[in-house]
Structure formats: C-alpha cells, structure tokens
Design an enzyme around this catalytic site. Structure first.
Site, PDB file in Angstrom:
ATOM      1  N   LYS A 191    -104.540  17.264  19.805  1.00 10.62           N
ATOM      2  CA  LYS A 191    -104.151  18.127  20.926  1.00 10.62           C
ATOM      3  C   LYS A 191    -103.397  19.374  20.432  1.00 10.62           C
ATOM      4  CE  LYS A 191     -99.718  16.318  22.004  1.00 10.62           C
ATOM      5  NZ  LYS A 191     -98.682  15.772  22.698  1.00 10.62           N
ATOM      6  N   LYS A 223     -94.031  11.051  16.486  1.00  9.06           N
ATOM      7  CA  LYS A 223     -92.991  11.988  16.052  1.00  9.06           C
ATOM      8  C   LYS A 223     -92.128  11.372  14.961  1.00  9.06           C
ATOM      9  CE  LYS A 223     -92.457  14.749  20.261  1.00  9.06           C
ATOM     10  NZ  LYS A 223     -91.517  15.125  21.329  1.00  9.06           N
ATOM     11  N   LYS A 258     -96.908  22.353  20.076  1.00  4.74           N
ATOM     12  CA  LYS A 258     -95.928  23.335  19.596  1.00  4.74           C
ATOM     13  C   LYS A 258     -95.493  23.013  18.176  1.00  4.74           C
ATOM     14  CE  LYS A 258     -93.625  23.656  23.999  1.00  4.74           C
ATOM     15  NZ  LYS A 258     -92.747  22.602  24.485  1.00  4.74           N
TER      16      LYS A 258
HETATM   17  P1  TYM Z   1     -93.515  19.363  26.424  1.00  5.99           P
HETATM   18  O1  TYM Z   1     -92.651  20.543  26.297  1.00  5.99           O
HETATM   19  O2  TYM Z   1     -94.002  18.712  25.155  1.00  5.99           O
HETATM   20  O3  TYM Z   1     -94.807  19.673  27.287  1.00  5.99           O
HETATM   21  C1  TYM Z   1     -94.676  20.297  28.543  1.00  5.99           C
HETATM   22  C2  TYM Z   1     -95.869  20.009  29.426  1.00  5.99           C
HETATM   23  O4  TYM Z   1     -97.074  20.483  28.823  1.00  5.99           O
HETATM   24  C3  TYM Z   1     -98.026  19.436  28.761  1.00  5.99           C
HETATM   25  N1  TYM Z   1     -98.817  19.604  27.536  1.00  5.99           N
HETATM   26  C4  TYM Z   1    -100.153  19.699  27.498  1.00  5.99           C
HETATM   27  N2  TYM Z   1    -101.074  19.686  28.476  1.00  5.99           N
HETATM   28  C5  TYM Z   1    -102.377  19.821  28.112  1.00  5.99           C
HETATM   29  N3  TYM Z   1    -102.774  19.987  26.824  1.00  5.99           N
HETATM   30  C6  TYM Z   1    -101.900  20.012  25.807  1.00  5.99           C
HETATM   31  N4  TYM Z   1    -102.305  20.188  24.548  1.00  5.99           N
HETATM   32  C7  TYM Z   1    -100.504  19.864  26.135  1.00  5.99           C
HETATM   33  N5  TYM Z   1     -99.364  19.845  25.397  1.00  5.99           N
HETATM   34  C8  TYM Z   1     -98.347  19.685  26.275  1.00  5.99           C
HETATM   35  C9  TYM Z   1     -97.207  18.160  28.722  1.00  5.99           C
HETATM   36  O5  TYM Z   1     -97.956  17.045  29.153  1.00  5.99           O
HETATM   37  C10 TYM Z   1     -96.077  18.502  29.665  1.00  5.99           C
HETATM   38  O6  TYM Z   1     -96.472  18.309  31.015  1.00  5.99           O
HETATM   39  N6  TYM Z   1     -91.568  15.153  27.884  1.00  5.99           N
HETATM   40  C11 TYM Z   1     -92.029  16.356  28.527  1.00  5.99           C
HETATM   41  C12 TYM Z   1     -90.908  17.192  29.057  1.00  5.99           C
HETATM   42  C13 TYM Z   1     -90.106  16.546  30.141  1.00  5.99           C
HETATM   43  C14 TYM Z   1     -90.548  16.251  31.449  1.00  5.99           C
HETATM   44  C15 TYM Z   1     -89.427  15.682  32.119  1.00  5.99           C
HETATM   45  C16 TYM Z   1     -91.764  16.411  32.102  1.00  5.99           C
HETATM   46  C17 TYM Z   1     -88.803  16.163  30.063  1.00  5.99           C
HETATM   47  N7  TYM Z   1     -88.385  15.666  31.266  1.00  5.99           N
HETATM   48  C18 TYM Z   1     -89.513  15.281  33.434  1.00  5.99           C
HETATM   49  C19 TYM Z   1     -91.852  15.983  33.434  1.00  5.99           C
HETATM   50  C20 TYM Z   1     -90.736  15.418  34.087  1.00  5.99           C
HETATM   51  C21 TYM Z   1     -92.912  17.123  27.558  1.00  5.99           C
HETATM   52  O7  TYM Z   1     -93.858  16.654  27.083  1.00  5.99           O
HETATM   53  O8  TYM Z   1     -92.625  18.359  27.260  1.00  5.99           O
END
Ligand code: TYM
Length: 349
Positions: A210, A118, A213
């Site tokens: 992957k 990032k 967003k």
């Molecule tokens: P975020 O919003 O980027 O992603 C949310 C969840 O979606 C999963 N994910 C995916 N899974 C499969 N294939 C993909 N292409 C893909 N893109 C995203 C992510 O692994 C995630 O589970 N940092 C976290 C948010 C967070 C969080 C937490 C999660 C903040 N605090 C505490 C668990 C516990 C995140 O990646 O958000």
C-alpha cells in the site's frame, strides 16, 4: 447514564501528522469525510499523539500538525460544518486511553497487523506507545460516541478492536440497567465506513504494497502538495508491466489495477468509463493522461492550502474553536466512563 442520542449521526476520524498526506489518505479517507459533512455531525482531529509512537522530530511536530489541519480544510472540510481539532489539545483522549488500557487484554494488541509490521521496522526501538496505538485510537472514537468512522481498509482491524473494547470490556462489565431491566451501554459501539473505491491505494513502485507515508522511497507516493513536475516524474517512473492495455482486477497485474483506479477517481470518470477507454491503450499513452488527471485534481487543494497557510491566524482560530467544542463532548463522555467504573466524582468548585 448511557450515550446521548445526537440529532444527526456522529462521525469521527483523523490522520497522523507524520509528513505530507498522500493520495491514499485523501482518496481512502478525507474525500469521504467531505461527503459526510452535510448529513452527519462531524469531528476530525489531527492525531498528533499517535505521531509520536515512532521516533519523531520535535522540531517538526507542530509544523506538521498545522500542515495536516490546513490540508483537511484545503480538501474541503468546512470549519462551519465540522469540528476540526488537534488530539493533544483535548486531554480526555489520553485519560480515556488509560482507562481503556486497564481493561484491554495485552494479546488483543499483540495480534494487531499494523503493530507487527511497524514493530519489525523499528527493530530494538519498539515503544509501549506503538503497542498501545489502537487503544488511543479507540479512545478517540469512543469519546465522541461516533456512529461511523470513515477510514481506509488498513484501519479495519483497529476499528474492530475499538468495537470489542466498547462492547465486551466497558459496556458488558460496567453498563447498567434501566428501570425496565434493559441494559444501558456506557459507550456507543461504532461502525467502520470503508469506501469500495480508493480504500486501498497502492505504492507506485510496487502494486502489491500500500501507498504509505513511511516508505523510505518518496517515488512510491504522490503527496497532496507535490508540484506538477514532481507528479509527472513520479508517474513516469511508476512500475508497469509489459502487457498492452489496462484492466481492473487481474491479480497478475496489480500496477494496472492501481493506476487505472487512480485515474478513475482523479479524472472523475468512474471505473466503467476508464476501463473501456483504456482497455487497449499502452502505458506510454496512459501515463500522461493519468498525470494530467492527478495534477488537475490536486490543483484546487494546493491553491486552498496556500491560502490557509497565509492566513495562519484564521487556521489557529479554527483549531481553538474546534478544541472548545470537542472538549465539551469529550469531557462529558470521560465523566460517564469514570462514573461507570466507580471513580470518586471530581469535586465541583
Ligand atoms: P494514518 O495517518 O496512517 O492514515 C489516515 C487515513 O488514511 C487512510 N490510508 C489509506 N487509504 C487508502 N489507501 C492507502 N494507501 C492509505 N493509507 C492510509 C487510513 O486508513 C486512514 O483512514 N490510525 C489512523 C489514525 C487515527 C484514527 C483515529 C482514524 C487515529 N485515531 C480515530 C480514525 C478514527 C491512521 O491510520 O492514520
């Protein structure tokens, strides 16, 4: 005093409210949350504080937060069974983050893959918050004494960091001993829960990246709110290869692996059945089948989403109830950590 043992194992997870959630968020994470609701004590937050670690639009943040919460419910999170809340509504998240910041080595954060990726995209505009992102995530998890954290594959390294902070930096330094001389941890050390299927959904325009967003090309992802026509268009344009027949696991054919995996999950048929059915099928025949499966899988989510958005008062009341329950748990943990770290207890009026 160590972490209390809950009657059912605890689960915590969250998604950032940065734009519409996509198939990766659903298949890699939220789908898994739904299955855990009946066997676990489940907490799901919309991580709005994480969403401002890259430049954000203040006019959109509140709306995106409501959209994300409504999508949780639309995907099958039951507010009677789970605690659904907004991260910034529960201030212990920021407070515990600070306490953890002060014991987390800087070089642990500098080696995080997501930070490096990032940071490159942000150029000269990398905030301290972006580097600190995984510490806030550790605070989210540790505040709830979570046993399990269901996430996609890309979060594995952040989970390991949360475990290291809890174990090496808090429990080892500030944990106590009970009367029998056994060490009493301050924080529960969580385990990641990463599904075998769906944990890494790839981009439609490049099977080696992957689905994300933040990809500037909207054609690279299908969002949970895309109308059927748009889904059709995106799948029609999705990258393919010149080989006849679809297959799993061929490293030379990442698009075939990804789209066949999406078909197995959204059609509900499973990998073996679709691998057999599509083994000699051409892309031209496969793509309309995949489109129908995705459209049908998203239809009930989109219908329930529209209902929740029409009943905004009900949605806000779910978040209020969630905030109260979450704050109750989070404040007790924060107090435990403050005490272990030696702070003067807060005066009680
Ligand atoms: P975020 O919003 O980027 O992603 C949310 C969840 O979606 C999963 N994910 C995916 N899974 C499969 N294939 C993909 N292409 C893909 N893109 C995203 C992510 O692994 C995630 O589970 N940092 C976290 C948010 C967070 C969080 C937490 C999660 C903040 N605090 C505490 C668990 C516990 C995140 O990646 O958000």
């Amino acid at each position: 005093m160590g972490p209390p043992s809950a009657a059912r194992p605890r689960v915590l997870s969250g998604v950032q409210p940065t734009g519409a959630l996509h198939l990766g968020n659903w298949l890699g994470a939220i789908r898994n949350w739904v299955d855990l609701q009946n066997s676990h004590d489940t907490f799901f937050c919309v991580v709005d504080l994480h969403a401002i670690t890259v430049p954000h639009d203040p006019g959109q943040l509140a709306e995106n937060t409501l959209t994300t919460a409504a999508l949780y419910l639309a995907c099958g999170i039951d507010p009677e069974a789970s605690t659904v809340f907004v991260q910034s509504h529960v201030s212990p998240h920021s407070e515990l983050c600070w306490l953890l910041n002060c014991v987390t080595p800087l070089n642990w954060l500098e080696r995080m893959i997501q930070f490096k990726e990032k940071a490159v995209k942000q150029g000269d505009n990398v905030s301290a918050g972006l580097l600190d992102y995984p510490v806030l995530m550790a605070a989210d998890i540790l505040l709830y004494d979570a046993d399990l954290v269901p996430v996609g594959e890309d979060q594995k390294q952040h989970l390991e960091l949360a475990r290291d902070i809890a174990q090496q930096r808090i429990n080892a330094r500030f944990g106590g001993r009970d009367a029998a001389g056994e060490s009493t941890p301050v924080l529960k050390v969580p385990e990641p829960l990463i599904l075998k299927e769906g944990a890494r959904v790839m981009s439609l325009t490049d099977g080696r990246n992957k689905m994300s967003k933040s990809d500037p090309n909207e054609g690279s992802r299908i969002t949970l709110l895309d109308p059927p026509e748009l889904i059709r268009k995106k799948i029609k344009r999705a990258k393919t290869d010149p080989v006849m027949g679809l297959e799993f696991g061929n490293p030379e054919r990442p698009e075939a692996d990804n789209l066949l995996g999406l078909y197995a999950l959204t059609s509900g048929q499973g990998r073996e059945t679709v691998a057999e059915a599509c083994a000699s099928m051409g892309w031209g025949a496969f793509k309309p089948m995949l489109t129908d499966a995705v459209v049908e899988a998203l239809r009930p989510i989109q219908e329930r989403y529209a209902q929740w958005r029409q009943e905004e008062a009900a949605l806000r009341s779910v978040l209020l109830q969630g905030q109260e329950l979450a704050a109750h748990v989070a404040e007790a943990t924060l107090e435990r950590v403050r005490e272990a770290m030696g702070f003067l207890p807060r005066p009680r009026g």
